[in-house]
Design a protein around this motif. Sequence first.
Motif, PDB file in Angstrom:
ATOM      1  N   LYS A 108       3.194  16.851  -0.132  1.00 22.42           N
ATOM      2  CA  LYS A 108       4.580  17.256  -0.396  1.00 22.42           C
ATOM      3  C   LYS A 108       5.517  16.054  -0.291  1.00 22.42           C
ATOM      4  O   LYS A 108       6.416  15.874  -1.107  1.00 22.42           O
ATOM      5  CB  LYS A 108       4.997  18.336   0.625  1.00 22.42           C
ATOM      6  CG  LYS A 108       5.084  19.715  -0.019  1.00 22.42           C
ATOM      7  CD  LYS A 108       5.579  20.719   1.006  1.00 22.42           C
ATOM      8  CE  LYS A 108       4.623  21.888   1.106  1.00 22.42           C
ATOM      9  NZ  LYS A 108       4.755  22.625   2.366  1.00 22.42           N
ATOM     10  N   GLU A 109       5.263  15.242   0.756  1.00 11.45           N
ATOM     11  CA  GLU A 109       6.117  14.065   0.958  1.00 11.45           C
ATOM     12  C   GLU A 109       6.005  13.085  -0.207  1.00 11.45           C
ATOM     13  O   GLU A 109       7.009  12.513  -0.646  1.00 11.45           O
ATOM     14  CB  GLU A 109       5.713  13.354   2.258  1.00 11.45           C
ATOM     15  CG  GLU A 109       6.641  13.640   3.416  1.00 11.45           C
ATOM     16  CD  GLU A 109       6.225  12.870   4.637  1.00 11.45           C
ATOM     17  OE1 GLU A 109       6.456  11.652   4.675  1.00 11.45           O
ATOM     18  OE2 GLU A 109       5.629  13.495   5.553  1.00 11.45           O
ATOM     19  N   ILE A 110       4.766  12.898  -0.697  1.00 10.05           N
ATOM     20  CA  ILE A 110       4.581  11.950  -1.821  1.00 10.05           C
ATOM     21  C   ILE A 110       5.231  12.509  -3.089  1.00 10.05           C
ATOM     22  O   ILE A 110       5.855  11.783  -3.856  1.00 10.05           O
ATOM     23  CB  ILE A 110       3.084  11.654  -2.059  1.00 10.05           C
ATOM     24  CG1 ILE A 110       2.439  11.110  -0.783  1.00 10.05           C
ATOM     25  CG2 ILE A 110       2.914  10.624  -3.175  1.00 10.05           C
ATOM     26  CD1 ILE A 110       0.943  10.918  -0.879  1.00 10.05           C
ATOM     27  N   GLN A 111       5.125  13.840  -3.262  1.00  9.36           N
ATOM     28  CA  GLN A 111       5.781  14.468  -4.419  1.00  9.36           C
ATOM     29  C   GLN A 111       7.295  14.241  -4.362  1.00  9.36           C
ATOM     30  O   GLN A 111       7.935  13.964  -5.375  1.00  9.36           O
ATOM     31  CB  GLN A 111       5.454  15.973  -4.452  1.00  9.36           C
ATOM     32  CG  GLN A 111       6.052  16.727  -5.638  1.00  9.36           C
ATOM     33  CD  GLN A 111       5.403  16.309  -6.961  1.00  9.36           C
ATOM     34  OE1 GLN A 111       4.197  16.423  -7.140  1.00  9.36           O
ATOM     35  NE2 GLN A 111       6.213  15.795  -7.879  1.00  9.36           N
ATOM     36  N   ASP A 112       7.858  14.326  -3.147  1.00  7.28           N
ATOM     37  CA  ASP A 112       9.300  14.079  -2.986  1.00  7.28           C
ATOM     38  C   ASP A 112       9.663  12.652  -3.395  1.00  7.28           C
ATOM     39  O   ASP A 112      10.711  12.420  -3.998  1.00  7.28           O
ATOM     40  CB  ASP A 112       9.732  14.321  -1.526  1.00  7.28           C
ATOM     41  CG  ASP A 112       9.730  15.806  -1.179  1.00  7.28           C
ATOM     42  OD1 ASP A 112       9.647  16.614  -2.124  1.00  7.28           O
ATOM     43  OD2 ASP A 112       9.785  16.138   0.014  1.00  7.28           O
ATOM     44  N   LEU A 113       8.762  11.693  -3.046  1.00 12.94           N
ATOM     45  CA  LEU A 113       9.002  10.295  -3.426  1.00 12.94           C
ATOM     46  C   LEU A 113       9.057  10.145  -4.942  1.00 12.94           C
ATOM     47  O   LEU A 113       9.935   9.479  -5.497  1.00 12.94           O
ATOM     48  CB  LEU A 113       7.867   9.404  -2.905  1.00 12.94           C
ATOM     49  CG  LEU A 113       7.919   8.912  -1.473  1.00 12.94           C
ATOM     50  CD1 LEU A 113       6.723   7.995  -1.228  1.00 12.94           C
ATOM     51  CD2 LEU A 113       9.207   8.147  -1.220  1.00 12.94           C
ATOM     52  N   SER A 162       0.851  -1.196   0.000  1.00 13.40           N
ATOM     53  CA  SER A 162       0.000   0.000   0.000  1.00 13.40           C
ATOM     54  C   SER A 162       0.877   1.232   0.000  1.00 13.40           C
ATOM     55  O   SER A 162       1.822   1.316   0.781  1.00 13.40           O
ATOM     56  CB  SER A 162      -0.898   0.017   1.241  1.00 13.40           C
ATOM     57  OG  SER A 162      -1.641  -1.164   1.305  1.00 13.40           O
ATOM     58  N   PRO A 163       0.587   2.195  -0.871  1.00 18.03           N
ATOM     59  CA  PRO A 163       1.442   3.373  -0.938  1.00 18.03           C
ATOM     60  C   PRO A 163       1.293   4.284   0.281  1.00 18.03           C
ATOM     61  O   PRO A 163       0.290   4.220   0.993  1.00 18.03           O
ATOM     62  CB  PRO A 163       0.981   4.081  -2.214  1.00 18.03           C
ATOM     63  CG  PRO A 163      -0.348   3.527  -2.519  1.00 18.03           C
ATOM     64  CD  PRO A 163      -0.455   2.192  -1.903  1.00 18.03           C
ATOM     65  N   LEU A 164       2.303   5.093   0.487  1.00 14.29           N
ATOM     66  CA  LEU A 164       2.325   6.032   1.608  1.00 14.29           C
ATOM     67  C   LEU A 164       1.080   6.922   1.581  1.00 14.29           C
ATOM     68  O   LEU A 164       0.720   7.460   0.539  1.00 14.29           O
ATOM     69  CB  LEU A 164       3.595   6.886   1.478  1.00 14.29           C
ATOM     70  CG  LEU A 164       3.943   7.841   2.593  1.00 14.29           C
ATOM     71  CD1 LEU A 164       4.319   7.087   3.858  1.00 14.29           C
ATOM     72  CD2 LEU A 164       5.088   8.752   2.174  1.00 14.29           C
ATOM     73  N   TYR A 165       0.438   7.064   2.739  1.00 18.34           N
ATOM     74  CA  TYR A 165      -0.730   7.924   2.952  1.00 18.34           C
ATOM     75  C   TYR A 165      -1.974   7.526   2.158  1.00 18.34           C
ATOM     76  O   TYR A 165      -2.828   8.360   1.881  1.00 18.34           O
ATOM     77  CB  TYR A 165      -0.390   9.404   2.692  1.00 18.34           C
ATOM     78  CG  TYR A 165       0.691   9.910   3.592  1.00 18.34           C
ATOM     79  CD1 TYR A 165       0.617   9.704   4.958  1.00 18.34           C
ATOM     80  CD2 TYR A 165       1.803  10.564   3.083  1.00 18.34           C
ATOM     81  CE1 TYR A 165       1.626  10.135   5.800  1.00 18.34           C
ATOM     82  CE2 TYR A 165       2.820  10.999   3.914  1.00 18.34           C
ATOM     83  CZ  TYR A 165       2.721  10.779   5.273  1.00 18.34           C
ATOM     84  OH  TYR A 165       3.724  11.196   6.107  1.00 18.34           O
TER      85      TYR A 165
END
Lengths: 314, 85
Positions: A282-287, A142-145
């Motif tokens: 923002k965190e997912i964009q960084d990934l 499962s992906p983050l968030y």
Amino acid sequence: MNTKEITNQEELFVSGHRACHGCGMAIAVRHILKATGKNVIVVTPTGCLETFTSPFGYSPWRVPWIHHLFENGPAIATGVVAALKAQGRDDTRVLAIGGDGSTFDIGFGALSGMLERGDDVLYICADNGAYMNTGGQRSGASPLYSATTTDPAGRSSVGKFQMKKDIPTIVAAHGVPYVATASVAYLKDLEKKIKKAMTYHGPRYIQIDSTCPSVWGFPSDRTLEVGRLAVECGITPLFEMENGEITKVRKIKKKISIEDYLKTQKRFRHLFAGDQGREALKEIQDLADANIRKYGLLKQAKAETTTSSEEVFT
Amino acid sequence: MKVTIGAVVKGGTSLGYKTGNWRDERPVLDMEPCKRCGQCESVCPDSAIHIIDEYYIIDYDFCKGCGLCAYECPADAIEMVQEEK
């Protein structure tokens, strides 16, 4: 015999299975069997694929197919390979098609064992990012968030707060000859990768981003569209690894932001409300950006890195 | 139903289970704008579109009406029509 029956005879995965409307996994399996041809034996651990293809008395498989426990897919595949070897049947190949639950979590020990032993099995993981056939509980994939039934989003939670396991890299670390990722959105690419994997002997691994309209929460006609967005934003990199080295990467044609991908699905709906959600985005964009840098998904990005390394050396 | 040894089931028997009654919307194909590219056949999760020579046949016995063929058709030759029951 009418015309419908004639065409159904060529299909190795026929109609009448009970997958949800617009199931990405069903599309993937049709194309996997198109690429391998009929001289294969398929092993399937518990998961969506097993559930929707095996109500007793009704099988859509036109190739030999075995279902067994959740955790021992790769071990059963090893046994089938050994039996074929004992019979001297070299031309029949073995496929294992598992979901992300059996690959990432429950059957991971058996998978690692199979890779280490070097058995001649093509292991395919149809990754839909949760335990879909029981309603969408979180898995290691499962992906983050993302909101799942066991990681629900609410006032004090923004969904699953752990990262998705990077199984292709872990598999590659076993020193296997072929590892690839594919997506149901690019079916010709998927078929090509399966065909290439069949030219190798030994353990091989392909992970397919298998979009799921029912639990991800998008209309059933957008199965391929959501898969395309996942590739175009960089969160799902498509690459091929041969003998430990990345040999091919699918470049992003037109880069989109992570929001454009996430807003298509209900499981990420909570990220578009509140400060916590904004931080998470923002965190997912960084990934996604990290993936783009790691695999060189943008044409320009690769050029930039080469010039900067040249500067260092001169 | 009698349970066989090892619960073995013959391949392709799911053709005896018609999933067509799951459908809310019916895809209707117009052969005029159709470019015969085969995209609809390729994306169908239910193997319910057949290409026989130049002809495209939608098998309404099995089509679940997901609408993928209509959405992916590059020529907009497939229209989803509300099913009347």
